[in-house]
Design a protein around this motif. Structure first.
Motif, PDB file in Angstrom:
ATOM      1  N   PRO A  80       8.140  13.242   4.590  1.00 19.80           N
ATOM      2  CA  PRO A  80       9.412  13.962   4.744  1.00 19.80           C
ATOM      3  C   PRO A  80      10.357  13.219   5.673  1.00 19.80           C
ATOM      4  O   PRO A  80       9.929  12.460   6.555  1.00 19.80           O
ATOM      5  N   GLN A  81      11.648  13.420   5.471  1.00 19.79           N
ATOM      6  CA  GLN A  81      12.650  12.653   6.207  1.00 19.79           C
ATOM      7  C   GLN A  81      12.522  12.822   7.715  1.00 19.79           C
ATOM      8  O   GLN A  81      12.826  11.906   8.475  1.00 19.79           O
ATOM      9  N   THR A  82      12.062  13.996   8.163  1.00 17.16           N
ATOM     10  CA  THR A  82      11.945  14.240   9.598  1.00 17.16           C
ATOM     11  C   THR A  82      10.943  13.298  10.267  1.00 17.16           C
ATOM     12  O   THR A  82      11.015  13.062  11.470  1.00 17.16           O
ATOM     13  N   ARG A  83      10.015  12.734   9.486  1.00 18.35           N
ATOM     14  CA  ARG A  83       9.015  11.815  10.036  1.00 18.35           C
ATOM     15  C   ARG A  83       9.204  10.382   9.519  1.00 18.35           C
ATOM     16  O   ARG A  83       8.589   9.460  10.054  1.00 18.35           O
ATOM     17  N   LEU A  84      10.022  10.221   8.501  1.00 20.39           N
ATOM     18  CA  LEU A  84      10.112   8.931   7.814  1.00 20.39           C
ATOM     19  C   LEU A  84      10.727   7.839   8.681  1.00 20.39           C
ATOM     20  O   LEU A  84      10.258   6.702   8.683  1.00 20.39           O
ATOM     21  N   LEU A  85      11.785   8.145   9.430  1.00 16.44           N
ATOM     22  CA  LEU A  85      12.482   7.099  10.176  1.00 16.44           C
ATOM     23  C   LEU A  85      11.595   6.490  11.254  1.00 16.44           C
ATOM     24  O   LEU A  85      11.591   5.273  11.436  1.00 16.44           O
ATOM     25  N   ASP A  86      10.839   7.321  11.961  1.00 19.52           N
ATOM     26  CA  ASP A  86       9.923   6.785  12.974  1.00 19.52           C
ATOM     27  C   ASP A  86       8.864   5.898  12.324  1.00 19.52           C
ATOM     28  O   ASP A  86       8.523   4.825  12.843  1.00 19.52           O
ATOM     29  N   PHE A  87       8.333   6.353  11.181  1.00 25.47           N
ATOM     30  CA  PHE A  87       7.336   5.549  10.474  1.00 25.47           C
ATOM     31  C   PHE A  87       7.953   4.237   9.983  1.00 25.47           C
ATOM     32  O   PHE A  87       7.346   3.168  10.105  1.00 25.47           O
ATOM     33  N   ALA A  88       9.157   4.313   9.438  1.00 24.49           N
ATOM     34  CA  ALA A  88       9.824   3.115   8.916  1.00 24.49           C
ATOM     35  C   ALA A  88      10.042   2.082  10.023  1.00 24.49           C
ATOM     36  O   ALA A  88       9.813   0.885   9.820  1.00 24.49           O
ATOM     37  N   ASP A  89      10.482   2.528  11.193  1.00 22.15           N
ATOM     38  CA  ASP A  89      10.685   1.602  12.310  1.00 22.15           C
ATOM     39  C   ASP A  89       9.372   0.918  12.688  1.00 22.15           C
ATOM     40  O   ASP A  89       9.319  -0.304  12.885  1.00 22.15           O
ATOM     41  N   SER A  90       8.301   1.707  12.777  1.00 21.96           N
ATOM     42  CA  SER A  90       7.008   1.161  13.204  1.00 21.96           C
ATOM     43  C   SER A  90       6.420   0.218  12.166  1.00 21.96           C
ATOM     44  O   SER A  90       5.893  -0.847  12.502  1.00 21.96           O
ATOM     45  N   ILE A  91       6.516   0.592  10.886  1.00 20.06           N
ATOM     46  CA  ILE A  91       5.910  -0.249   9.852  1.00 20.06           C
ATOM     47  C   ILE A  91       6.748  -1.518   9.647  1.00 20.06           C
ATOM     48  O   ILE A  91       6.224  -2.577   9.285  1.00 20.06           O
ATOM     49  N   GLY A  92       8.063  -1.430   9.906  1.00 14.98           N
ATOM     50  CA  GLY A  92       8.901  -2.627   9.853  1.00 14.98           C
ATOM     51  C   GLY A  92       8.532  -3.601  10.960  1.00 14.98           C
ATOM     52  O   GLY A  92       8.445  -4.808  10.736  1.00 14.98           O
ATOM     53  N   GLU A  93       8.295  -3.080  12.157  1.00  9.71           N
ATOM     54  CA  GLU A  93       7.874  -3.931  13.261  1.00  9.71           C
ATOM     55  C   GLU A  93       6.512  -4.561  12.985  1.00  9.71           C
ATOM     56  O   GLU A  93       6.221  -5.668  13.456  1.00  9.71           O
ATOM     57  N   ALA A  94       5.687  -3.866  12.203  1.00  7.86           N
ATOM     58  CA  ALA A  94       4.360  -4.402  11.861  1.00  7.86           C
ATOM     59  C   ALA A  94       4.446  -5.511  10.816  1.00  7.86           C
ATOM     60  O   ALA A  94       3.466  -6.223  10.595  1.00  7.86           O
ATOM     61  N   ALA A 133      10.047   4.939  -2.287  1.00  7.00           N
ATOM     62  CA  ALA A 133       9.415   6.199  -2.658  1.00  7.00           C
ATOM     63  C   ALA A 133       8.331   5.932  -3.698  1.00  7.00           C
ATOM     64  O   ALA A 133       8.465   5.021  -4.525  1.00  7.00           O
ATOM     65  N   ILE A 134       7.255   6.700  -3.649  1.00  4.45           N
ATOM     66  CA  ILE A 134       6.185   6.529  -4.633  1.00  4.45           C
ATOM     67  C   ILE A 134       6.748   6.688  -6.042  1.00  4.45           C
ATOM     68  O   ILE A 134       7.706   7.413  -6.263  1.00  4.45           O
ATOM     69  N   SER A 135       6.123   5.993  -6.964  1.00  6.04           N
ATOM     70  CA  SER A 135       6.497   5.854  -8.382  1.00  6.04           C
ATOM     71  C   SER A 135       7.621   4.848  -8.570  1.00  6.04           C
ATOM     72  O   SER A 135       7.976   4.520  -9.700  1.00  6.04           O
ATOM     73  N   ASN A 136       8.194   4.328  -7.467  1.00 11.80           N
ATOM     74  CA  ASN A 136       9.268   3.329  -7.566  1.00 11.80           C
ATOM     75  C   ASN A 136       8.890   1.997  -6.929  1.00 11.80           C
ATOM     76  O   ASN A 136       9.733   1.119  -6.795  1.00 11.80           O
ATOM     77  N   MET A 137       7.623   1.841  -6.559  1.00 14.70           N
ATOM     78  CA  MET A 137       7.215   0.598  -5.902  1.00 14.70           C
ATOM     79  C   MET A 137       7.417  -0.616  -6.794  1.00 14.70           C
ATOM     80  O   MET A 137       7.774  -1.690  -6.328  1.00 14.70           O
ATOM     81  N   PHE A 148       0.838  -1.199   0.000  1.00 13.86           N
ATOM     82  CA  PHE A 148       0.000   0.000   0.000  1.00 13.86           C
ATOM     83  C   PHE A 148       0.874   1.251   0.000  1.00 13.86           C
ATOM     84  O   PHE A 148       2.106   1.159   0.068  1.00 13.86           O
ATOM     85  N   ILE A 149       0.226   2.408  -0.067  1.00 18.61           N
ATOM     86  CA  ILE A 149       0.912   3.701  -0.127  1.00 18.61           C
ATOM     87  C   ILE A 149       0.506   4.545   1.070  1.00 18.61           C
ATOM     88  O   ILE A 149      -0.652   4.515   1.497  1.00 18.61           O
ATOM     89  N   THR A 150       1.461   5.309   1.592  1.00 22.98           N
ATOM     90  CA  THR A 150       1.208   6.253   2.676  1.00 22.98           C
ATOM     91  C   THR A 150       1.682   7.637   2.243  1.00 22.98           C
ATOM     92  O   THR A 150       2.838   7.796   1.823  1.00 22.98           O
ATOM     93  N   ILE A 151       0.794   8.625   2.353  1.00 25.66           N
ATOM     94  CA  ILE A 151       1.138  10.003   1.982  1.00 25.66           C
ATOM     95  C   ILE A 151       0.868  10.900   3.188  1.00 25.66           C
ATOM     96  O   ILE A 151      -0.247  10.924   3.718  1.00 25.66           O
ATOM     97  N   SER A 152       1.877  11.642   3.609  1.00 25.30           N
ATOM     98  CA  SER A 152       1.728  12.510   4.774  1.00 25.30           C
ATOM     99  C   SER A 152       1.171  13.875   4.375  1.00 25.30           C
ATOM    100  O   SER A 152       1.209  14.274   3.205  1.00 25.30           O
ATOM    101  N   ARG A 153       0.669  14.578   5.377  1.00 23.66           N
ATOM    102  CA  ARG A 153       0.006  15.876   5.140  1.00 23.66           C
ATOM    103  C   ARG A 153       0.937  16.904   4.519  1.00 23.66           C
ATOM    104  O   ARG A 153       0.477  17.822   3.826  1.00 23.66           O
ATOM    105  N   GLU A 154       2.253  16.754   4.735  1.00 20.28           N
ATOM    106  CA  GLU A 154       3.195  17.743   4.194  1.00 20.28           C
ATOM    107  C   GLU A 154       3.161  17.807   2.670  1.00 20.28           C
ATOM    108  O   GLU A 154       3.533  18.828   2.077  1.00 20.28           O
ATOM    109  N   TYR A 155       2.729  16.730   2.024  1.00 14.72           N
ATOM    110  CA  TYR A 155       2.681  16.700   0.562  1.00 14.72           C
ATOM    111  C   TYR A 155       1.291  17.000   0.014  1.00 14.72           C
ATOM    112  O   TYR A 155       1.095  17.010  -1.202  1.00 14.72           O
ATOM    113  N   MET A 156       0.336  17.228   0.904  1.00 12.48           N
ATOM    114  CA  MET A 156      -1.009  17.572   0.453  1.00 12.48           C
ATOM    115  C   MET A 156      -1.165  19.089   0.377  1.00 12.48           C
ATOM    116  O   MET A 156      -1.969  19.705   1.065  1.00 12.48           O
ATOM    117  N   ASN A 157      -0.346  19.688  -0.487  1.00 14.49           N
ATOM    118  CA  ASN A 157      -0.345  21.132  -0.697  1.00 14.49           C
ATOM    119  C   ASN A 157      -0.321  21.387  -2.194  1.00 14.49           C
ATOM    120  O   ASN A 157      -0.972  20.659  -2.958  1.00 14.49           O
TER     121      ASN A 157
END
Length: 202
Positions: free
Chosen positions: A161-175, A182-186, A8-17
């Protein structure tokens, strides 16, 4: 080897501009490639609320980009029109019954974008370019939602964004997720890159 996987894909609010349309274009490539027949193909999209473009507005942008992408990347010899129509009729009924659902269909049933504000749980797509967009208050809620699919999770496409990516990556890896891209490279894996923790080329 393995059985079917769920991506699946996850898009954060920072890119919804002002970049939301660019993000929609990139996402449309992942949805269209291989007609969602790969284990790395996204079946759902979580869009974080709080940006200037709402998740339902993003779904509409994605539908516009899907039409453009489908002209550039036509569907394969098995177009799966019945799968698309099944998804269309299933969600049309929900929309007509007043549920928090909105469908954005292809004029020729080549693809289908569904905004589903009712169900945050993960569920398989009919595939063949049928994609659901779901709102989420905070992307850090996603690992808990997808944890029941631990043994079936694979590739997570991200626009975070990188400032939030590492925390998300750790959590989704544990899941249970095994691949973060990155999107378009899946769906554009290189032979020398790790795949589910293995190096197939080796």
């Amino acid at each position: 080897g393995h059985w079917h996987k769920f991506s699946f894909i996850t898009i954060s609010r920072e890119y919804m501009n002002e970049r939301a349309r660019d993000i929609a274009e990139l996402v449309s490539i992942d949805v269209s490639a291989w007609d969602q027949q790969g284990c790395f193909s996204p079946q759902e999209i979580f869009v974080e609320e709080g940006g200037s473009t709402s998740p339902i507005e993003f779904a509409e942008l994605l539908a516009q980009e899907m039409e453009i992408t489908t002209k550039a990347l036509p569907k394969g010899s098995r177009p799966g029109k019945m799968h698309v129509l099944d998804g269309y009729h299933q969600y049309l009924k929900k929309e007509m019954m007043g549920e928090n659902v909105k469908i954005f269909p292809s004029p020729t049933h080549q693809w289908l974008v569904i905004y589903d504000g009712n169900n945050k749980n993960m569920e398989p797509s009919p595939l063949f370019r049928v994609i659901r967009v779901k709102p989420i208050e905070d992307i850090m809620q996603i690992p808990k939602i997808v944890k029941p699919l631990k043994n079936f999770l694979q590739t997570i496409g991200v626009a975070i964004p990188q400032t939030r990516l590492l925390d998300f990556a750790d959590s989704i890896g544990e899941a249970g997720a095994t691949n973060l891209r990155a999107i378009s490279n899946m769906t554009l894996q290189k032979p020398w890159e790790p795949w589910d923790g293995r190096f197939p080329l080796h």
